[in-house]
Design an enzyme around this catalytic site. Structure first.
Site, PDB file in Angstrom:
ATOM      1  N   SER A  10      24.764 100.714  14.945  1.00  0.00           N
ATOM      2  CA  SER A  10      24.261 101.311  13.708  1.00  0.00           C
ATOM      3  C   SER A  10      23.316 102.471  13.999  1.00  0.00           C
ATOM      4  CB  SER A  10      23.524 100.251  12.893  1.00  0.00           C
ATOM      5  OG  SER A  10      22.924 100.872  11.770  1.00  0.00           O
ATOM      6  N   HIS A  35      28.348 103.308  14.113  1.00  0.00           N
ATOM      7  CA  HIS A  35      28.346 103.012  12.678  1.00  0.00           C
ATOM      8  C   HIS A  35      27.431 103.988  11.967  1.00  0.00           C
ATOM      9  CE1 HIS A  35      28.944 100.159   9.322  1.00  0.00           C
ATOM     10  NE2 HIS A  35      27.665 100.376   9.012  1.00  0.00           N
ATOM     11  N   ASP A  37      25.861 104.954   8.479  1.00  0.00           N
ATOM     12  CA  ASP A  37      25.585 104.550   7.092  1.00  0.00           C
ATOM     13  C   ASP A  37      25.182 105.769   6.277  1.00  0.00           C
ATOM     14  OD1 ASP A  37      24.227 101.729   8.609  1.00  0.00           O
ATOM     15  OD2 ASP A  37      25.848 101.623   7.137  1.00  0.00           O
ATOM     16  N   HIS A  68      30.346 104.278   6.970  1.00  0.00           N
ATOM     17  CA  HIS A  68      30.152 103.319   5.866  1.00  0.00           C
ATOM     18  C   HIS A  68      29.568 104.088   4.699  1.00  0.00           C
ATOM     19  CE1 HIS A  68      27.835  99.455   4.458  1.00  0.00           C
ATOM     20  NE2 HIS A  68      28.740  99.849   3.583  1.00  0.00           N
ATOM     21  N   PHE A 145      19.488  98.971   3.236  1.00  0.00           N
ATOM     22  CA  PHE A 145      18.384  99.032   4.201  1.00  0.00           C
ATOM     23  C   PHE A 145      18.721  98.223   5.441  1.00  0.00           C
ATOM     24  CE2 PHE A 145      15.320 101.150   1.519  1.00  0.00           C
ATOM     25  CZ  PHE A 145      15.756 100.851   0.238  1.00  0.00           C
ATOM     26  N   GLY A 147      17.198  95.752   8.553  1.00  0.00           N
ATOM     27  CA  GLY A 147      16.107  94.786   8.603  1.00  0.00           C
ATOM     28  C   GLY A 147      16.144  93.714   7.532  1.00  0.00           C
ATOM     29  N   ASP A 178      28.462  93.202   8.730  1.00  0.00           N
ATOM     30  CA  ASP A 178      27.508  94.309   8.679  1.00  0.00           C
ATOM     31  C   ASP A 178      26.213  93.848   8.015  1.00  0.00           C
ATOM     32  OD1 ASP A 178      27.667  97.711   7.259  1.00  0.00           O
ATOM     33  OD2 ASP A 178      26.244  96.709   8.599  1.00  0.00           O
ATOM     34  N   GLY A 179      25.117  93.848   8.837  1.00  0.00           N
ATOM     35  CA  GLY A 179      23.818  93.461   8.275  1.00  0.00           C
ATOM     36  C   GLY A 179      23.286  92.217   8.963  1.00  0.00           C
ATOM     37  N   GLY A 200      22.535  96.527  14.740  1.00  0.00           N
ATOM     38  CA  GLY A 200      21.439  97.350  14.209  1.00  0.00           C
ATOM     39  C   GLY A 200      20.102  96.860  14.711  1.00  0.00           C
ATOM     40  N   SER A 201      19.130  96.842  13.792  1.00  0.00           N
ATOM     41  CA  SER A 201      17.762  96.468  14.207  1.00  0.00           C
ATOM     42  C   SER A 201      17.713  94.996  14.636  1.00  0.00           C
ATOM     43  CB  SER A 201      16.795  96.689  13.038  1.00  0.00           C
ATOM     44  OG  SER A 201      17.104  95.774  11.980  1.00  0.00           O
TER      45      SER A 201
END
Ligand code: DX5
Ligand code: ZN
Length: 223
Positions: A10, A35, A37, A68, A145, A147, A178-179, A200-201
């Protein structure tokens, strides 16, 4: 038969100040996609990344992009973006009344069409899109968002989606998670039937690890 697990890093979670260095580490560590966003502040309450960012990434690496789109009426905006063959381009089912037509447009651009489903959207909405789809993005968080925390029904939804696709004979359609894809969640998401994992994070950009270490950990979670 499950598809090989793939990692999509991400970019909204990467370091803007050290973008090239992060991308080089990701590339060396073997991630398959980056990815991207894109957020318009209307479909989701956030503005994020842009076509200029896409062009900057393309000047650094030849890795395919997993774009995305969290934007309204994507059918009117596809040509705003530097979309290339081998990219995956996901629109949100909830973002347009012309889902099927927009997926067709993405295919005509030579990219792989995908649809993203926000947590509350039932998987049955893809029933008449199966001939257009390369991938389904099952959002594990409400979009907008990084996190955020995985919503409780995610694993059930991924499992239901994989069962649904298998029953329809569409075992080649990938499922992206995703997420909040932590190393632990990735293992559970893989078991549930996901094939593509957005790092991601919660994983690749977790400050406790170098990018190289984090990619190895995430890869081991999705074997
Ligand atoms: C959220 C985006 C995700 C996000 C994931 O709307 O679609 O791709 O970057 O970030 P984490 O891993 O922090 O949830
Ligand atoms: Zn995303």
């Amino acid at each position: 038969m499950c598809l090989p697990g793939k990692i999509s890093a991400s970019m909204m979670c990467a370091s803007l100040l050290n973008l090239e260095d992060d991308i080089r580490q990701l590339e060396k560590a073997g991630v398959e996609y980056l990815h991207i966003d894109i957020m318009d502040g209307v479909f989701v309450p956030n503005i994020m990344l842009s076509n200029s960012f896409i062009r900057a990434v393309r000047s650094i690496t030849g890795l395919p992009l997993d774009i995305h789109l969290m934007i309204t009426q994507p059918e009117n905006k596809l040509e705003w973006f530097d979309i290339q063959e081998n990219d995956i381009v996901a629109i949100h089912y909830e973002s347009t009344s012309n889902v099927e037509g927009t997926l067709q447009m993405i295919g005509h651009l030579g990219a792989h069409p995908a649809v993203a489903l926000s947590p509350a959207t039932p998987i049955e909405v893809i029933s008449y899109l199966l001939e257009d789809l390369y991938m389904v993005n099952i959002m594990a968080v409400n979009p907008g968002f990084s996190g955020r925390t995985m919503v409780p029904m995610t694993l059930q939804k991924i499992n239901d989606t994989r069962d649904f696709l298998n029953r329809k004979g569409k075992t080649d359609i990938m499922i992206e998670a995703d997420g909040n894809v932590t190393f632990e969640h990735a293992m559970e998401m893989r078991k549930a039937g996901a094939d593509m994992f957005v790092g991601g994070s919660s994983s690749l950009f977790d400050p406790r690890y170098s990018i190289t270490e984090a990619v190895t950990r995430l890869r081991n979670s999705i074997l």
